[in-house]
Scaffold this motif. Structure first.
Motif, PDB file in Angstrom:
ATOM      1  N   UNK A 143       0.977  -1.201  -0.170  1.00  0.00           N
ATOM      2  CA  UNK A 143      -0.045   0.058  -0.122  1.00  0.00           C
ATOM      3  C   UNK A 143       0.905   1.269   0.028  1.00  0.00           C
ATOM      4  N   UNK A 144       0.514   2.163  -1.039  1.00  0.00           N
ATOM      5  CA  UNK A 144       1.235   3.391  -1.010  1.00  0.00           C
ATOM      6  C   UNK A 144       0.435   4.625  -0.503  1.00  0.00           C
ATOM      7  N   UNK A 410      -9.488  -4.672  -1.113  1.00  0.00           N
ATOM      8  CA  UNK A 410      -8.377  -3.691  -0.268  1.00  0.00           C
ATOM      9  C   UNK A 410      -8.710  -2.355  -0.406  1.00  0.00           C
ATOM     10  N   UNK A 411      -9.325  -1.905  -1.373  1.00  0.00           N
ATOM     11  CA  UNK A 411      -9.594  -0.446  -1.323  1.00  0.00           C
ATOM     12  C   UNK A 411     -10.952  -0.235  -0.491  1.00  0.00           C
ATOM     13  N   UNK A 412     -10.978   1.091   0.082  1.00  0.00           N
ATOM     14  CA  UNK A 412     -12.017   1.368   0.850  1.00  0.00           C
ATOM     15  C   UNK A 412     -13.017   2.452   0.293  1.00  0.00           C
ATOM     16  N   UNK A 413     -12.641   2.942  -1.081  1.00  0.00           N
ATOM     17  CA  UNK A 413     -13.419   3.617  -1.725  1.00  0.00           C
ATOM     18  C   UNK A 413     -13.234   3.377  -3.171  1.00  0.00           C
ATOM     19  N   UNK A 425       3.016  -9.303 -14.139  1.00  0.00           N
ATOM     20  CA  UNK A 425       2.866 -10.234 -13.137  1.00  0.00           C
ATOM     21  C   UNK A 425       2.200  -9.223 -11.950  1.00  0.00           C
ATOM     22  N   UNK A 426       2.196  -8.121 -12.193  1.00  0.00           N
ATOM     23  CA  UNK A 426       1.491  -7.250 -11.186  1.00  0.00           C
ATOM     24  C   UNK A 426       0.490  -6.308 -11.695  1.00  0.00           C
ATOM     25  N   UNK A 427      -0.491  -5.607 -10.712  1.00  0.00           N
ATOM     26  CA  UNK A 427      -1.404  -4.688 -11.119  1.00  0.00           C
ATOM     27  C   UNK A 427      -1.353  -3.751  -9.936  1.00  0.00           C
ATOM     28  N   UNK A 428      -1.539  -2.526 -10.497  1.00  0.00           N
ATOM     29  CA  UNK A 428      -1.647  -1.287  -9.477  1.00  0.00           C
ATOM     30  C   UNK A 428      -2.815  -0.580  -9.658  1.00  0.00           C
ATOM     31  N   UNK A 437      -2.443   1.046  -4.692  1.00  0.00           N
ATOM     32  CA  UNK A 437      -2.195  -0.506  -3.926  1.00  0.00           C
ATOM     33  C   UNK A 437      -1.478  -1.182  -5.091  1.00  0.00           C
ATOM     34  N   UNK A 438      -0.936  -2.236  -4.613  1.00  0.00           N
ATOM     35  CA  UNK A 438       0.037  -3.044  -5.804  1.00  0.00           C
ATOM     36  C   UNK A 438      -0.556  -4.721  -5.365  1.00  0.00           C
TER      37      UNK A 438
END
Length: 442
Positions: A143-144, A410-413, A425-428, A437-438
């Protein structure tokens, strides 16, 4: 009647307390489950009472007293008229009283128990809220956090080591992907309406962002040298609602919005190369194919168009009346053969321009709004956002079959932007909860 009212109110009162002091979403799910349980209980009772036969009471035992003997007395009449007539013996039987059978219904299969029902309702509701809402689940691997306002855009650097995020707070932050720490904060002098539409040049040396409209300033496109903190160049954009995209080779910038046309410009000089004309309403989103030869756009005129960047000609068009009146988002696959666009509030449609028709709508499990579609680098998967009743979920679908393969919580909004890493391999993601978030999707 009063008993039924109490049975119905007790769990609802408990759920109301839960709603205000603990978890509104879980309380809603629990209320739905509890009501369903109550109705099921009521219907089973009704069915049982009407269908099962009543119990037949046992016959009362007969008296053990000995039976009475028949009467043998005779009534004799005298006189000269006729001989005496003797009455035939008439047996007298004892009448035994049998109690009248009481009419009653069978006992129901399910007995109402207020306390048990209330506890079961809350328990079932809690399980339902966990299975359906899952609002406490966090599947992100990093989390950023650091922005002071909502985020508009997120983008990986070409080497996947840096993550750039643009926010309404007027800054672009560069993050170390592995450490989740801020490497640098890029700012713009003067008032701006937030920064979004972030892009890197192929060598990662230059960063571009679109500055939202602000009173007295208008819209701008801002460029930074990745090694400095101050912008190197700023260029104005006409209108108040514009989107910007940079070609993968970093040579061309496309911008479009409420001017209803898409303008192509040389990035270094901002010299116009030409315009793409055809839309009749606001252009809400634009994106380049990986080779930079094609550009896809979506508009509030309920059309999605694909353009040849070299010639400026429209090469494909689809009309869809289910596109929102405010437009939507669009994504083009790396090989340029597929286009994904948001279709109303419940689907992302996948369109094959060469075939001239939609392949299928990605609707499996999407509850509210399937937004921000993005193809994986290998074109096998499509990620989109499901903004559902306060639960903001990222869903990943198989492009070929439309089957959902993964859900990410994970996101709250609300989630404003999604992007795959170059290696897939990753999603942001960037959200209105002021975080990026990653996610691991490889």
């Amino acid at each position: 009647m009063m008993r039924r009212v109490i049975e119905f109110l007790v769990p609802l009162i408990g759920l109301a307390v839960w709603y205000f002091i603990k978890d509104p979403e879980a309380a809603v799910a629990a209320g739905i489950s509890g009501t369903a349980l109550y109705l099921t209980n009521f219907l089973i009772e009704k069915w049982a009472g009407d269908r099962l036969p009543a119990k037949t009471p046992k016959a009362a035992p007969r008296s053990e007293a000995p039976p009475l003997r028949p009467r043998t007395d005779r009534k004799v009449t005298t006189g000269s008229a006729s001989p005496a007539r003797v009455a035939a013996p008439t047996p007298i039987e004892r009448k035994i009283a049998v109690p009248r059978e009481k009419s009653r219904r069978a006992r129901p299969l399910v007995r109402r128990r207020t306390i048990l029902f209330a506890g079961t309702s809350v328990a079932v509701g809690g399980v339902a809220s966990w299975l359906i809402v899952e609002d406490k689940r966090d599947d992100s691997i990093r989390t950023f956090a650091g922005h002071t306002d909502v985020l508009f855009s997120v983008r990986f650097s070409p080497d996947s080591k840096t993550l750039a995020t643009g926010s309404m707070d007027g800054t672009v932050r560069l993050w170390d992907v592995e450490a989740s720490s801020t490497r640098k904060t890029l700012t713009v002098d003067g008032p701006i309406g937030g920064l979004g539409d972030i892009h890197f040049t192929p060598d990662g040396s230059t960063i571009m962002a679109g500055a939202g409209w602000a009173p007295g300033v208008g819209q701008q496109v801002v460029f930074w040298d990745a090694r400095s903190d101050s912008p190197t160049r700023k260029f104005p954009i006409p209108g108040k609602r514009s989107r910007c995209a940079m070609s993968p080779d970093g040579r061309i910038v496309a911008e479009g919005g409420d001017q209803k046309v898409i303008t192509l410009r040389v990035r270094r000089t901002w010299r116009p190369l030409g315009t793409l004309s055809g839309h009749t309403d606001v252009v809400s989103d634009i994106t380049f194919s990986r080779d930079g030869k094609a550009l896809a756009s979506i508009s509030a005129d309920k059309t999605v168009r694909v353009w040849d960047v070299g010639t400026g000609k429209e090469i494909a068009l689809t009309r869809d009346q289910e596109i929102s009146s405010s437009g939507g988002q669009v994504s083009i696959s790396p090989d340029g053969t597929l286009v994904a666009y948001t279709k109303g509030y419940h689907a992302t449609n996948i369109w094959r321009p060469s075939a001239g028709a939609a392949v299928h709508a990605v609707t499996n499990g999407v509850h509210h709004f399937a937004g921000n579609p993005v193809f994986s680098p290998d074109r096998r998967h499509l990620a989109c956002v499901d903004q559902w009743e306060g639960s903001h979920v990222i869903r990943i679908f198989d492009v070929g079959t439309g089957v959902e393969e993964k859900m990410l919580y994970g996101h709250e909004s609300s989630i404003a932007s999604l992007v795959y890493s170059p290696d897939g391999t990753k999603l942001a993601s960037a959200g209105s909860d002021k975080t990026a978030r990653l996610w691991s999707v490889g």
